[in-house]
Motif scaffolding. Sequence first.
Motif, PDB file in Angstrom:
ATOM      1  N   HIS A  26      20.542  -2.530  -7.254  1.00  0.00           N
ATOM      2  CA  HIS A  26      21.840  -2.304  -7.873  1.00  0.00           C
ATOM      3  C   HIS A  26      22.917  -2.681  -6.875  1.00  0.00           C
ATOM      4  O   HIS A  26      22.929  -2.181  -5.759  1.00  0.00           O
ATOM      5  N   THR A  30       7.801  -1.017  -8.953  1.00  0.00           N
ATOM      6  CA  THR A  30       8.931  -1.801  -9.430  1.00  0.00           C
ATOM      7  C   THR A  30      10.148  -1.453  -8.584  1.00  0.00           C
ATOM      8  O   THR A  30      10.499  -0.286  -8.452  1.00  0.00           O
ATOM      9  N   VAL A  80      14.056  -1.797  -8.216  1.00  0.00           N
ATOM     10  CA  VAL A  80      15.264  -2.106  -8.981  1.00  0.00           C
ATOM     11  C   VAL A  80      16.444  -2.105  -8.015  1.00  0.00           C
ATOM     12  O   VAL A  80      16.694  -1.134  -7.326  1.00  0.00           O
TER      13      VAL A  80
END
Length: 63
Positions: free
Chosen positions: A59, A55, A57
Amino acid sequence: MTKTTPQAAALVLSVLMALATVAGMNGIATKQYAAADSLAMAPYGLTHVAVQHVTIVGHRANA
């Protein structure tokens, strides 16, 4: 980078060996992961397919 044919051949061989080593380690790790997962699930009478997910992620930082 390379000046002679033997140097070029050595470079190509070293790259192939590095890739083969990484592929071999990945194969062994996958097999061990599947075996460990099967042993962990055995007491519950469950069969589980060892699948790994990644996964990512993100930001965003606003300056």
